[in-house]
Each structure stands twice: as structure tokens, then as C-alpha cells.
Design a protein around this motif. Structure first.
Motif, PDB file in Angstrom:
ATOM      1  N   LEU A   1       0.826  -1.206   0.000  1.00 20.90           N
ATOM      2  CA  LEU A   1       0.000   0.000   0.000  1.00 20.90           C
ATOM      3  C   LEU A   1       0.865   1.263   0.000  1.00 20.90           C
ATOM      4  O   LEU A   1       1.938   1.299   0.588  1.00 20.90           O
ATOM      5  CB  LEU A   1      -0.912  -0.001   1.232  1.00 20.90           C
ATOM      6  CG  LEU A   1      -2.012   1.056   1.266  1.00 20.90           C
ATOM      7  CD1 LEU A   1      -2.978   0.871   0.093  1.00 20.90           C
ATOM      8  CD2 LEU A   1      -2.775   0.972   2.577  1.00 20.90           C
ATOM      9  N   ALA A   2       0.365   2.292  -0.650  1.00 19.35           N
ATOM     10  CA  ALA A   2       1.057   3.580  -0.706  1.00 19.35           C
ATOM     11  C   ALA A   2       1.383   4.074   0.698  1.00 19.35           C
ATOM     12  O   ALA A   2       0.594   3.900   1.627  1.00 19.35           O
ATOM     13  CB  ALA A   2       0.178   4.609  -1.418  1.00 19.35           C
ATOM     14  N   GLY A   3       2.550   4.686   0.836  1.00 19.48           N
ATOM     15  CA  GLY A   3       2.988   5.219   2.123  1.00 19.48           C
ATOM     16  C   GLY A   3       2.226   6.467   2.518  1.00 19.48           C
ATOM     17  O   GLY A   3       1.450   7.013   1.726  1.00 19.48           O
ATOM     18  N   PRO A   4       2.474   6.968   3.731  1.00 21.15           N
ATOM     19  CA  PRO A   4       1.734   8.121   4.250  1.00 21.15           C
ATOM     20  C   PRO A   4       1.880   9.385   3.406  1.00 21.15           C
ATOM     21  O   PRO A   4       0.977  10.220   3.388  1.00 21.15           O
ATOM     22  CB  PRO A   4       2.322   8.346   5.639  1.00 21.15           C
ATOM     23  CG  PRO A   4       3.092   7.135   5.972  1.00 21.15           C
ATOM     24  CD  PRO A   4       3.414   6.430   4.704  1.00 21.15           C
ATOM     25  N   ASP A   5       2.996   9.540   2.714  1.00 21.42           N
ATOM     26  CA  ASP A   5       3.227  10.745   1.909  1.00 21.42           C
ATOM     27  C   ASP A   5       2.950  10.534   0.432  1.00 21.42           C
ATOM     28  O   ASP A   5       3.189  11.421  -0.384  1.00 21.42           O
ATOM     29  CB  ASP A   5       4.672  11.221   2.094  1.00 21.42           C
ATOM     30  CG  ASP A   5       4.958  11.610   3.540  1.00 21.42           C
ATOM     31  OD1 ASP A   5       4.032  12.115   4.205  1.00 21.42           O
ATOM     32  OD2 ASP A   5       6.091  11.385   3.994  1.00 21.42           O
ATOM     33  N   GLU A   6       2.442   9.357   0.075  1.00 24.44           N
ATOM     34  CA  GLU A   6       2.164   9.042  -1.325  1.00 24.44           C
ATOM     35  C   GLU A   6       0.681   9.193  -1.624  1.00 24.44           C
ATOM     36  O   GLU A   6      -0.145   9.292  -0.716  1.00 24.44           O
ATOM     37  CB  GLU A   6       2.627   7.606  -1.634  1.00 24.44           C
ATOM     38  CG  GLU A   6       4.120   7.403  -1.445  1.00 24.44           C
ATOM     39  CD  GLU A   6       4.539   5.964  -1.621  1.00 24.44           C
ATOM     40  OE1 GLU A   6       5.637   5.757  -2.148  1.00 24.44           O
ATOM     41  OE2 GLU A   6       3.772   5.049  -1.243  1.00 24.44           O
ATOM     42  N   ARG A   7       0.361   9.205  -2.906  1.00 20.88           N
ATOM     43  CA  ARG A   7      -1.040   9.300  -3.334  1.00 20.88           C
ATOM     44  C   ARG A   7      -1.771   8.022  -2.943  1.00 20.88           C
ATOM     45  O   ARG A   7      -1.304   6.915  -3.184  1.00 20.88           O
ATOM     46  CB  ARG A   7      -1.103   9.507  -4.846  1.00 20.88           C
ATOM     47  CG  ARG A   7      -2.499   9.702  -5.378  1.00 20.88           C
ATOM     48  CD  ARG A   7      -2.450  10.110  -6.856  1.00 20.88           C
ATOM     49  NE  ARG A   7      -3.738  10.065  -7.486  1.00 20.88           N
ATOM     50  CZ  ARG A   7      -4.641  11.028  -7.429  1.00 20.88           C
ATOM     51  NH1 ARG A   7      -4.364  12.119  -6.741  1.00 20.88           N
ATOM     52  NH2 ARG A   7      -5.794  10.915  -8.044  1.00 20.88           N
ATOM     53  N   SER A   8      -2.934   8.182  -2.334  1.00 22.67           N
ATOM     54  CA  SER A   8      -3.719   7.033  -1.879  1.00 22.67           C
ATOM     55  C   SER A   8      -4.195   6.196  -3.070  1.00 22.67           C
ATOM     56  O   SER A   8      -4.275   6.677  -4.193  1.00 22.67           O
ATOM     57  CB  SER A   8      -4.899   7.505  -1.038  1.00 22.67           C
ATOM     58  OG  SER A   8      -5.690   8.416  -1.777  1.00 22.67           O
ATOM     59  N   GLN A   9      -4.486   4.923  -2.796  1.00 21.08           N
ATOM     60  CA  GLN A   9      -4.866   3.976  -3.836  1.00 21.08           C
ATOM     61  C   GLN A   9      -6.298   3.486  -3.626  1.00 21.08           C
ATOM     62  O   GLN A   9      -6.736   3.286  -2.498  1.00 21.08           O
ATOM     63  CB  GLN A   9      -3.951   2.747  -3.788  1.00 21.08           C
ATOM     64  CG  GLN A   9      -2.493   3.033  -4.041  1.00 21.08           C
ATOM     65  CD  GLN A   9      -1.653   1.817  -3.696  1.00 21.08           C
ATOM     66  OE1 GLN A   9      -1.195   1.693  -2.584  1.00 21.08           O
ATOM     67  NE2 GLN A   9      -1.487   0.922  -4.665  1.00 21.08           N
ATOM     68  N   SER A  10      -6.985   3.231  -4.732  1.00 22.26           N
ATOM     69  CA  SER A  10      -8.321   2.651  -4.658  1.00 22.26           C
ATOM     70  C   SER A  10      -8.208   1.170  -4.321  1.00 22.26           C
ATOM     71  O   SER A  10      -7.139   0.561  -4.428  1.00 22.26           O
ATOM     72  CB  SER A  10      -9.049   2.813  -5.997  1.00 22.26           C
ATOM     73  OG  SER A  10      -8.440   1.981  -6.978  1.00 22.26           O
TER      74      SER A  10
END
Length: 159
Positions: free
Chosen positions: A91-100
Motif C-alpha cells: 500500500l502507498a505510504g503516508p506521503d504518497e497518493r492514496s490507492q483505490s
């Protein structure tokens, strides 16, 4: 959410007994039924407990901190199912763009992991969110990313 003295004591019971069942809490809290326990959990402790992959009741990291009177630790010991571990790893990290949900499913499929379906991935993401290690970000569709750095979480099969 401010907890009453009784709610704090009952949260401490969950921490002490986890993983536990409605029946065990029913006896401890001297309630009439498992339904009454469930109702209490949902009405009073909703933000501080979750059910694991075996439907056993466990306290969230925040629930443990409240019950023990300690501050949230720099690292969290979090119980995760195999699917939750797989998701946490990609899963994307805290500073990355969230994923569906579908995006996470595709990453899992690309890695050749088990043949999960979208419903399983959605439930696992929601569970990880309740455990406090994933945050839900509402865009056009709900999306998810880690709420904490990966190294701040100790995955514990017995937590």
C-alpha cells in the motif's frame, strides 16, 4: 470520544482478554446476552476495538493506550491476517497518493499473490483502517494509504 469510567474498565477487559469473544465479555460484564455485548461495543467502544479475521475481539492501538494509561508507542504491535500483511507491504505510504481498492487488488495480482477478490481487499483495507495503520482518503471513490510509516508497525501474530 470521551469514555466513562465503566467504558475504560471494559476497554481494559478487552485488552486483558484479547483475543476474546462476546460470550467471554458477557460473563465478565454480567450481561444478559452476546447481543447486549455487541450493542455496548458498538455504542461505547466503536473506535477502540475491532474483530480480527476469526471474528475475535481485539483492542486497537489507541484502545490499548487508553486502557493502559500509556501514550501511543512509537511502534505499534498490530495483529494482521495474511491478506492484511500483503496489503500493508504494497500500500502507498503516508506521503504518497492514496490507492483505490481496485488499484491495491491489481498490485497484489501483479505480485502473483493469492487470487483475492475485490470484496476481500476492501474488507481488509477497512480493517487496517480501524486498526489505525491505514487511513481512508475520500476522493471520487474511497482510497487508502498507510497512516504510519511501515517501520513503525510490528506485525504480531499474537497481538
Amino acid at each position: 470520544m470521551s469514555l466513562s469510567e465503566t467504558a475504560r474498565e471494559r476497554l481494559a477487559d478487552i485488552v486483558e482478554l484479547q483475543p476474546t469473544k462476546n460470550k467471554e465479555l458477557q460473563r465478565r460484564w454480567e450481561m444478559e446476552s452476546g447481543s447486549e455485548v455487541h450493542q455496548y461495543l458498538e455504542n461505547e467502544l466503536r473506535d477502540y476495538y475491532y474483530r480480527d479475521e476469526n471474528s475475535l475481539i481485539r483492542a486497537t492501538a489507541e484502545g490499548v493506550a487508553i486502557a493502559t494509561g500509556e501514550e501511543m508507542a512509537d511502534t505499534l504491535a498490530v495483529h494482521m491476517s495474511d491478506l492484511e500483511r500483503d496489503i500493508f507491504a504494497v500500500l502507498a505510504g503516508p506521503d504518497e497518493r492514496s490507492q483505490s481498492v481496485v488499484s491495491v487488488l491489481h498490485v497484489l495480482q501483479d505480485q502473483g499473490d493469492e487470487a483475492y477478490d475485490v470484496g476481500e481487499v476492501r474488507r481488509a483495507l477497512q480493517t487496517l483502517s480501524r486498526k489505525g495503520v491505514v487511513e481512508k482518503v475520500q476522493r471520487t471513490v474511497p482510497t487508502f494509504r498507510l497512516a504510519v510509516e511501515r517501520d513503525a508497525v510490528v506485525i504480531d501474530a499474537e497481538a
